[in-house]
Design a protein around this motif. Sequence first.
Motif, PDB file in Angstrom:
ATOM      1  N   GLU A 217       0.829  -1.210   0.000  1.00  0.00           N
ATOM      2  CA  GLU A 217       0.000   0.000   0.000  1.00  0.00           C
ATOM      3  C   GLU A 217       0.862   1.257   0.000  1.00  0.00           C
ATOM      4  O   GLU A 217       0.544   2.251  -0.672  1.00  0.00           O
ATOM      5  CB  GLU A 217      -0.924  -0.011   1.211  1.00  0.00           C
ATOM      6  CG  GLU A 217      -1.946  -1.153   1.195  1.00  0.00           C
ATOM      7  CD  GLU A 217      -2.850  -1.130   2.410  1.00  0.00           C
ATOM      8  OE1 GLU A 217      -2.660  -0.226   3.259  1.00  0.00           O
ATOM      9  OE2 GLU A 217      -3.722  -2.005   2.532  1.00  0.00           O
ATOM     10  N   ARG A 218       1.952   1.220   0.762  1.00  0.00           N
ATOM     11  CA  ARG A 218       2.849   2.395   0.781  1.00  0.00           C
ATOM     12  C   ARG A 218       3.482   2.628  -0.587  1.00  0.00           C
ATOM     13  O   ARG A 218       3.651   3.775  -1.022  1.00  0.00           O
ATOM     14  CB  ARG A 218       3.927   2.212   1.840  1.00  0.00           C
ATOM     15  CG  ARG A 218       3.401   2.233   3.279  1.00  0.00           C
ATOM     16  CD  ARG A 218       4.541   2.428   4.269  1.00  0.00           C
ATOM     17  NE  ARG A 218       5.529   1.359   4.181  1.00  0.00           N
ATOM     18  CZ  ARG A 218       5.465   0.209   4.836  1.00  0.00           C
ATOM     19  NH1 ARG A 218       4.430  -0.028   5.644  1.00  0.00           N
ATOM     20  NH2 ARG A 218       6.412  -0.695   4.703  1.00  0.00           N
ATOM     21  N   LEU A 219       3.825   1.546  -1.272  1.00  0.00           N
ATOM     22  CA  LEU A 219       4.447   1.685  -2.593  1.00  0.00           C
ATOM     23  C   LEU A 219       3.492   2.307  -3.599  1.00  0.00           C
ATOM     24  O   LEU A 219       3.887   3.112  -4.443  1.00  0.00           O
ATOM     25  CB  LEU A 219       4.907   0.311  -3.098  1.00  0.00           C
ATOM     26  CG  LEU A 219       6.267  -0.178  -2.587  1.00  0.00           C
ATOM     27  CD1 LEU A 219       6.558  -1.563  -3.133  1.00  0.00           C
ATOM     28  CD2 LEU A 219       7.375   0.787  -2.984  1.00  0.00           C
ATOM     29  N   VAL A 220       2.222   1.923  -3.514  1.00  0.00           N
ATOM     30  CA  VAL A 220       1.240   2.494  -4.447  1.00  0.00           C
ATOM     31  C   VAL A 220       1.194   4.016  -4.298  1.00  0.00           C
ATOM     32  O   VAL A 220       1.204   4.767  -5.284  1.00  0.00           O
ATOM     33  CB  VAL A 220      -0.158   1.878  -4.201  1.00  0.00           C
ATOM     34  CG1 VAL A 220      -1.232   2.657  -4.960  1.00  0.00           C
ATOM     35  CG2 VAL A 220      -0.170   0.418  -4.630  1.00  0.00           C
ATOM     36  N   ALA A 221       1.154   4.477  -3.053  1.00  0.00           N
ATOM     37  CA  ALA A 221       1.109   5.916  -2.806  1.00  0.00           C
ATOM     38  C   ALA A 221       2.393   6.591  -3.274  1.00  0.00           C
ATOM     39  O   ALA A 221       2.367   7.692  -3.861  1.00  0.00           O
ATOM     40  CB  ALA A 221       0.871   6.166  -1.316  1.00  0.00           C
ATOM     41  N   GLU A 222       3.520   5.953  -3.038  1.00  0.00           N
ATOM     42  CA  GLU A 222       4.797   6.551  -3.403  1.00  0.00           C
ATOM     43  C   GLU A 222       4.976   6.604  -4.924  1.00  0.00           C
ATOM     44  O   GLU A 222       5.476   7.595  -5.479  1.00  0.00           O
ATOM     45  CB  GLU A 222       5.932   5.752  -2.771  1.00  0.00           C
ATOM     46  CG  GLU A 222       7.301   6.399  -2.873  1.00  0.00           C
ATOM     47  CD  GLU A 222       7.400   7.691  -2.069  1.00  0.00           C
ATOM     48  OE1 GLU A 222       8.296   8.508  -2.362  1.00  0.00           O
ATOM     49  OE2 GLU A 222       6.567   7.887  -1.148  1.00  0.00           O
ATOM     50  N   LEU A 314       9.066   0.870  -8.931  1.00  0.00           N
ATOM     51  CA  LEU A 314       8.269   0.004  -9.811  1.00  0.00           C
ATOM     52  C   LEU A 314       8.812  -1.420  -9.817  1.00  0.00           C
ATOM     53  O   LEU A 314       8.052  -2.398  -9.876  1.00  0.00           O
ATOM     54  CB  LEU A 314       8.259   0.585 -11.232  1.00  0.00           C
ATOM     55  CG  LEU A 314       7.486   1.898 -11.410  1.00  0.00           C
ATOM     56  CD1 LEU A 314       7.674   2.451 -12.820  1.00  0.00           C
ATOM     57  CD2 LEU A 314       6.001   1.689 -11.111  1.00  0.00           C
ATOM     58  N   THR A 315      10.132  -1.550  -9.736  1.00  0.00           N
ATOM     59  CA  THR A 315      10.740  -2.886  -9.681  1.00  0.00           C
ATOM     60  C   THR A 315      10.339  -3.608  -8.390  1.00  0.00           C
ATOM     61  O   THR A 315       9.988  -4.798  -8.387  1.00  0.00           O
ATOM     62  CB  THR A 315      12.268  -2.773  -9.771  1.00  0.00           C
ATOM     63  OG1 THR A 315      12.630  -2.139 -11.001  1.00  0.00           O
ATOM     64  CG2 THR A 315      12.916  -4.147  -9.698  1.00  0.00           C
ATOM     65  N   ALA A 318       6.777  -4.756  -8.526  1.00  0.00           N
ATOM     66  CA  ALA A 318       6.623  -5.970  -9.340  1.00  0.00           C
ATOM     67  C   ALA A 318       6.990  -7.216  -8.524  1.00  0.00           C
ATOM     68  O   ALA A 318       6.354  -8.266  -8.647  1.00  0.00           O
ATOM     69  CB  ALA A 318       7.479  -5.865 -10.601  1.00  0.00           C
ATOM     70  N   GLU A 319       8.042  -7.091  -7.705  1.00  0.00           N
ATOM     71  CA  GLU A 319       8.433  -8.227  -6.862  1.00  0.00           C
ATOM     72  C   GLU A 319       7.313  -8.598  -5.881  1.00  0.00           C
ATOM     73  O   GLU A 319       6.998  -9.772  -5.676  1.00  0.00           O
ATOM     74  CB  GLU A 319       9.711  -7.886  -6.090  1.00  0.00           C
ATOM     75  CG  GLU A 319      10.952  -7.765  -6.966  1.00  0.00           C
ATOM     76  CD  GLU A 319      12.171  -7.354  -6.150  1.00  0.00           C
ATOM     77  OE1 GLU A 319      11.983  -6.893  -4.999  1.00  0.00           O
ATOM     78  OE2 GLU A 319      13.309  -7.504  -6.643  1.00  0.00           O
ATOM     79  N   LEU A 320       6.721  -7.581  -5.279  1.00  0.00           N
ATOM     80  CA  LEU A 320       5.645  -7.847  -4.325  1.00  0.00           C
ATOM     81  C   LEU A 320       4.429  -8.472  -5.000  1.00  0.00           C
ATOM     82  O   LEU A 320       3.743  -9.313  -4.423  1.00  0.00           O
ATOM     83  CB  LEU A 320       5.248  -6.557  -3.609  1.00  0.00           C
ATOM     84  CG  LEU A 320       6.317  -5.905  -2.728  1.00  0.00           C
ATOM     85  CD1 LEU A 320       5.758  -4.668  -2.031  1.00  0.00           C
ATOM     86  CD2 LEU A 320       6.860  -6.888  -1.695  1.00  0.00           C
ATOM     87  N   LYS A 321       4.174  -8.048  -6.259  1.00  0.00           N
ATOM     88  CA  LYS A 321       3.020  -8.599  -6.964  1.00  0.00           C
ATOM     89  C   LYS A 321       3.193 -10.082  -7.268  1.00  0.00           C
ATOM     90  O   LYS A 321       2.206 -10.826  -7.346  1.00  0.00           O
ATOM     91  CB  LYS A 321       2.784  -7.808  -8.260  1.00  0.00           C
ATOM     92  CG  LYS A 321       2.144  -6.447  -8.013  1.00  0.00           C
ATOM     93  CD  LYS A 321       1.848  -5.722  -9.316  1.00  0.00           C
ATOM     94  CE  LYS A 321       1.161  -4.391  -9.062  1.00  0.00           C
ATOM     95  NZ  LYS A 321       0.858  -3.647 -10.302  1.00  0.00           N
ATOM     96  N   THR A 322       4.426 -10.551  -7.421  1.00  0.00           N
ATOM     97  CA  THR A 322       4.615 -11.988  -7.627  1.00  0.00           C
ATOM     98  C   THR A 322       4.174 -12.776  -6.398  1.00  0.00           C
ATOM     99  O   THR A 322       3.714 -13.920  -6.517  1.00  0.00           O
ATOM    100  CB  THR A 322       6.096 -12.290  -7.913  1.00  0.00           C
ATOM    101  OG1 THR A 322       6.908 -11.901  -6.792  1.00  0.00           O
ATOM    102  CG2 THR A 322       6.567 -11.553  -9.159  1.00  0.00           C
TER     103      THR A 322
END
Length: 591
Positions: A217-222, A314-315, A318-322
Motif C-alpha cells: 500500500e505504501r508503494l502504491v502511494a509513493e 516500480l521494480t 513488481a516483486e511484491l506482486k509476484t
Amino acid sequence: MLTEIRIDGLGVISTATAQFHEGLTVLTGETGAGKTMVVTSLHLLSGARADAGRVRLGATRAVVEGRFTVDEVNPSARAEVAQVLEAAAAEQDDDGSVIAIRTVGSDGRSRAHLGGRGVPASVLADFTAPLLTVHGQNDQLRLQRPEQQLNALDQFAADTIGPLLRKYRVHRRSWLDARGELLERTARSRELALEADRLKHSLAEIDGIAPEPGEDERLVAEVRRLSDLDSLREAAAAAHDALTGPADAPETGSGALDLLGGARARLESAEDPALSGLAPRLGEAIAVVVDLTAELSGYLQDLPSDPGALDSLLTRQAELKTLTRKYAPDIDGVLAWADDARSRLDSLDVSEEALTKLAAEVEIAAERVRESARKLSAARTRAAGKLAAAVSAELSGLAMGKARLEVEVRQAQAGPQDSAPLTIGGKELHAGGSGVDEVEFRLSAHSGAQSLPLSKSASGGELSRVMLALEVVLASSDHGATMVFDEVDAGVGGRAAVEIGRRLARLARTHQVIVVTHLPQVAAFADTHLVVNKSDDGKGKVNSGVRALTKDERVIELARMLAGLDDTETGRAHAEELLETAHAEKAGAAS
C-alpha cells in the motif's frame, strides 16, 4: 421439584391440572383412564420425541405445561439448571419457579418454551435432566443394556470413580491425538515430504523478497507521487515564490510576505485607532504565511532528485506482486500465510528422527492411559461388590429374599475392527470413552439358581423390583430430584407389593416420587393420592381429568382397587386397614 402440571389435548385428556407436593404421590384410576398420559406429558417436558398420534382426536395440538422449583435439589444440580437458564435467557417467576412448555401439533410439529423463551426441545432435556427422572416400562428394558449398567455402577461410586474417569478421558484424548498424528505421518510420509518441499520453496521465495507489513500500500502511494513529480515540484515552487517573491529577484518585494509586511506598517503608522487596531490581525496572517513558506520549502527539499527512484519503486512493486498473485491478495495476507506455512512445516517433519521421537511420545501417552485405566478398573471392581450387596439387600426387602445380584466387571476385548486398541497385560483391549471395562448385572432369582444376565434371568416383575432396588441404592447419594415410576409394580402382588410401597415411601424421604400404580398396597403409602377419572359425554366422546383425593375418597379408591370392592363395607374396611398399616409403618420408619 415438579409442583404443577397442566395438560391440554393429550390422548383422552381434554384439560387437566394436577398439583404435586413433596414426598410420595400416586396416580391411580381405571384402565384406559389416561394415567399413562400423565407420564407421557412428563416425557415431553423432558425433551422426548413428539408423536402426533398422541394429540387428542379433534384437537389441533396438545400442550403440556410444567412448573418446577430448584431450591430442593443439590448444589451441583442447581448450578447445572442455572447454566441452562442463563444460556437460554429464560426467566424465573417471582417465586423462583420455572415454567416449561411443550406443544405438539396434529401435523407433528413440536415447539418448546422455557421461562418464557422459545427453545429447542434439547434445551428442555438439559433443563429437566438434573430435576426429573422418568422410569417407564421401556426404561426397565434399558436397564438390561451393558452401557446403562456401567453408568449405574459409576453413579453409585461417583465420588471415587468420577475423578478417575475424567483423568482417563484426558489421557485417552492426548494418546489418540498423538497416535493419529504418528499414523498420518507414517502412512503419508512421501506425500507429506512433497508438501514440506513445496512449503520450503514458497517460504524461501517470500523470505528472499522480504516484504514488510503494509509495504504494498505504501508503494502504491509513493509511485503515484513520483509519477507526478514534475507537476508537484512546479506547483510547490510557484506557491513558494508567490509567498516570498521570485527566487531570482527577491529584492522586488512582490511576494505575499513583503506585501503583508508593508500593509501592516502602514496600518501601524495610522493615527486613527480604528485603523491601527487592524495591524495585529495582519500580524497573525503573516505568521501563518511564514509557516506555509517553511512547509513548502521542506516539501521541495524532500522531493526525490534521483530520476531513477521511480524505476526502483516500480521494480520493488513488481516483486511484491509476484507474492500477492501466489499466496494472498495483499502483503499482510502473504505474511500471515508464511506464518501458517512455518507452523505447518514444523508438523510435517517425517524424518526418521522425528518419527522415532513421536513414537516415543505416543508410548508415553499410552502408558498414562494404561495406568489411569487400571486405577479406574480397580475402583469399579471395588464398587461392584458394594453395589451388588446393597441391591441384594434391597431385593430381600422386596419379597425376593433369596435373590442375589452380581455386578461383574471385566475387560472389554478389542475387536478386529477396533481402530485404537490398548495393550494391557499382554491383551489388546477396547479403550472406549468410559474405560476398558464392561459391566454386567447378573441375577440369581432364588437359592441355588444359576446367576444369569438380567436379560435372560429376570421376569417383568423381577426386573421392576431390581430397578426399584437400584434406584433406592443410588438415591442415597442424591437429594431433591423428582423420580417418576410408571407401573414399576407390574407383575407384582401380595407381600412384594407392600414392600414396593414401603421402598417407594423410603425413597420419598429424599426425593419427590410420583408413581402410577394399579396396586392398593402401593397406593396406601402415598402422601398425596391423585386419581385419573374417565367420563363419557354420552356422544361417544371420552374425557379424563385429574383430581386429588380426600382421606375418605382414598378409602373408596383403595376399595375399588381391591378387586372392585368400593361399594362394600368389607372392601372399605380392608382399605382403611391398608391405610392405617401404611401410615404406622411410615411413622415408625421416620422415627
